[in-house]
Scaffold this active site. Structure first.
Site, short mmCIF file in Angstrom:
data_model
loop_
_atom_site.label_atom_id
_atom_site.label_comp_id
_atom_site.label_asym_id
_atom_site.label_seq_id
_atom_site.Cartn_x
_atom_site.Cartn_y
_atom_site.Cartn_z
N THR A 1 0.90 -1.15 0.00
CA THR A 1 0.00 0.00 0.00
C THR A 1 0.93 1.20 0.00
OG1 THR A 1 -1.74 -1.21 1.09
CG2 THR A 1 -1.72 1.13 1.51
N ASP B 1 -10.19 -8.01 1.54
CA ASP B 1 -10.24 -7.45 2.89
C ASP B 1 -11.56 -7.75 3.60
OD1 ASP B 1 -7.71 -6.49 3.07
OD2 ASP B 1 -8.19 -4.40 2.64
N SER C 1 -7.17 -1.71 7.52
CA SER C 1 -6.27 -1.37 8.63
C SER C 1 -5.58 -0.03 8.38
CB SER C 1 -5.19 -2.44 8.78
OG SER C 1 -5.77 -3.69 8.99
N GLY D 1 1.25 -1.83 4.88
CA GLY D 1 1.66 -3.03 5.63
C GLY D 1 0.53 -3.92 6.09
O1 DON Z 1 -6.95 -1.75 3.69
C1 DON Z 1 -6.17 -2.54 4.15
O2 DON Z 1 -6.00 -2.72 5.34
C2 DON Z 1 -5.30 -3.35 3.20
N1 DON Z 1 -5.95 -3.45 1.93
C3 DON Z 1 -3.99 -2.68 3.09
C4 DON Z 1 -3.07 -3.46 2.23
C5 DON Z 1 -1.66 -3.23 2.52
O3 DON Z 1 -1.29 -2.43 3.32
C6 DON Z 1 -0.72 -4.06 1.76
N2 DON Z 1 0.61 -3.88 2.22
N3 DON Z 1 1.24 -4.71 2.77
#
Ligand code: DON
Length: 568
Positions: free
Chosen positions: A378, A420, A450, A470
């Protein structure tokens, strides 16, 4: 890669030579950047440059954020996006604050059990790969709404730098060339061999990437606003991919998508006021629970990355992530008991069984059942302007390059955010996160996140803008970065660089960054019953701290190409 190896080497040397309070803050990889008239910290030097240029042209922090979001969609395609989503937390110079939710939504045709087979088992990868994993994108609507409410320069000017980058090309960094090479098989599987980013794994550092189709799409957005993305050629190109591969998104989904201004989650931690993201993010609530829980302990006296501090943080995290799994989901669909979760008496009671010298077992854990993926996919950026307008945006396609489906005719990847959701109660997603009814799939619902873009105030003034990618580790990385400044007296860069740990109830382990803890601390934690597991990186922060004299101090994570650029 070389840089990562160098970082690990430095971490190793530091951990061997120092067991002092600020264990890794001697890291010299990146120095804190200071400036008076603006600061932009992002995952990519070219995006940071776009942000500062907009500030220099008289734009405010919110203008710069719009420019950076579109620039990242070009130069950082694994997470920067126009077909993903995200959250913005802002604070205006006059103290007014708010959040914008441009998170993806489940398509109208989504169903509760869409990722289960006849025996009600989760079909592997269906929620994370290919067009069925794609949520209705929110980023373009989000940027247009953000600009409408808070921007000062014309929208067309803010998107122009991204168009220039896509049209004239940009140079691949070593990290990004490697990422593209790592995902070649997936690109081939989700597309075909003619897809732009498939070249058999020969991407090289310094190679120039030109994305004319993306430039065209950005021009459509420049000319037509949201219609340039959710209607016409761009929408048709996305729907062609979806329809060719049994996806369920339709034009009606694009027509219905709207981002939402939401009241922030706000609360006190010591003398700081914490402003963060409410549901559908779990981040703000969880972060505040952790910070409030920390107040009962003298973490500063325990020492940074001491066994005692890590034990207490872990015990708090265990309980907070158990709450997350049970109570958190999209508050437009599920009654999230926010007041209860942040109530002082509730929290005191929740944390009352924490013991100083012994780990509590996370209930019902079958070890090895849950795997947590390692990479950072992300992206977060933090921006403050000369008037101290401030904004933090965390934005994502979810996985690296999202669903891996590249919309050839329009030049961008589709997200895989549907993963998610909780596909089935109790079954972990790719981040090892479990969920329940609160985060079950429903048409037009937003999947729990998150992502934790956060702003701190002190004495009624802006103090910090912070956030991270993350997955599940976002919340704990943000938590530790705040503690590093407030409790452990680090500057913004030291706080960002410092090695981090993570725990999340299930699995019942503490993750720590490889070579980031000294062996004595590891032994002490094991002695308390903790199971320790190392991994490559936790968090990739881009943050800004306001020093007492008003100077802006940027911290850009040494774990990547992240760059803080100041305006003087
Ligand atoms: O929204 C979220 O929590 C996840 N889709 C975030 C994904 C993410 O941080 C990927 N990185 N490791």
């Amino acid at each position: 890669m070389k840089k990562l190896r160098f970082l690990i080497l430095i971490l190793f040397v530091v951990s061997c030579t120092s067991n002092q309070k600020k264990q890794t803050n001697q890291l010299n990889i990146k120095q804190a950047v200071e400036a008076k008239k603006g600061m932009v910290a992002t995952a990519h030097p070219l995006a940071s440059k776009v942000g500062t240029q907009i500030l220099e042209q008289g734009g405010n922090a919110f203008d710069a954020a719009v420019g950076v979001q579109f620039a990242l969609a070009v130069v950082y395609p694994r997470a920067g996006n126009i077909a993903g989503g995200g959250f913005a937390v802002y604070r205006k110079a006059n103290g007014e604050s708010g959040t914008l939710d441009f998170r993806e939504k489940a398509p109208l045709a989504a169903t509760y059990d869409m990722y289960l087979d006849e025996d009600q088992n989760v079909i592997p990868k269906l929620s994370s790969f290919g067009v069925l994993s794609t949520g209705v994108p929110g980023s373009v609507d989000g940027m247009i709404e953000l600009h409408k409410k808070l921007g000062s320069l014309p929208f067309e000017e803010l998107i122009q730098p991204a168009i220039d980058l896509a049209e004239n090309g940009f140079v691949l960094t070593e990290n990004e060339a490697k990422k593209l090479n790592d995902y070649q098989k997936d690109f081939l599987k989700a597309n075909d061999s003619s897809t732009y980013f498939f070249n058999g794994g020969k991407w090289q550092t310094g190679e120039k990437i030109i994305l004319p189709e993306l430039a065209q799409t950005l021009k459509l957005i420049q000319d037509q606003g949201r219609e340039g993305f959710y209607e016409g050629k761009t929408a048709k190109s996305m729907l062609a991919e979806v329809n060719a591969n049994n996806g369920i998104i339709t034009q009606a989904d694009f027509d219905a998508y709207q981002s939402v201004w939401r009241k922030p989650v706000e609360g006190k931690y010591k003398e700081y006021n914490v402003i963060s993201m409410p549901p559908p993010s779990s981040g703000g609530i969880a972060l505040l629970q952790l910070l409030k829980g920390s107040e009962a302990y003298d973490l500063a006296a325990f020492g940074h990355n001491s066994a005692k501090s890590i034990h207490i943080m872990t015990e708090l995290e265990r309980r907070v992530y158990a709450d997350r799994a049970t109570y958190l989901g999209d508050s437009d669909f599920f009654d999230v008991p926010m007041d209860m979760l942040l109530d002082d008496d509730y929290l005191e009671n929740r944390f009352s069984d924490i013991q100083m010298d012994k780990k509590t077992d996370s209930k019902d854990i079958k070890s090895g059942e849950v795997e947590i993926i390692e990479s950072i996919e992300t992206t977060h950026f933090s921006i403050v302007d000369k008037d101290q307008n401030a904004i933090g945006i965390t934005t994502t396609l979810n996985g690296n390059f999202g669903s891996k489906v590249f919309v050839e005719k329009a030049g961008f990847f589709l997200n895989n955010e549907m993963d998610d959701f909780s596909a089935k109660p109790g079954v972990p997603n790719q981040f090892g996160l479990v969920g329940a009814e609160a985060n079950a799939i429903a048409p037009e619902k937003r999947m729990l996140s998150s992502m934790t873009p956060t702003i701190l105030e002190k004495d009624g003034k802006l103090f910090m803008v912070v956030g991270s990618p993350g997955g599940a580790t976002i919340i704990t990385a943000v938590y530790q970065t705040i503690l590093n400044v407030v409790e452990f007296d680090m500057n913004m860069q030291e706080a960002v660089n410092a090695t981090k740990t993570h725990s999340q109830w299930m699995p019942d382990i503490i993750l720590y960054e490889k070579n980031g803890l000294d062996s004595l601390v590891l032994n002490q934690l094991q002695g308390m019953g903790h199971k320790m597991e190392s991994r490559s990186a936790i968090g990739k922060m881009d943050a800004v701290l306001v020093l007492p004299d008003g100077t802006l101090q940027g911290g850009a994570d040494s774990r990547g190409d992240d760059t803080a650029v100041g305006v003087n």
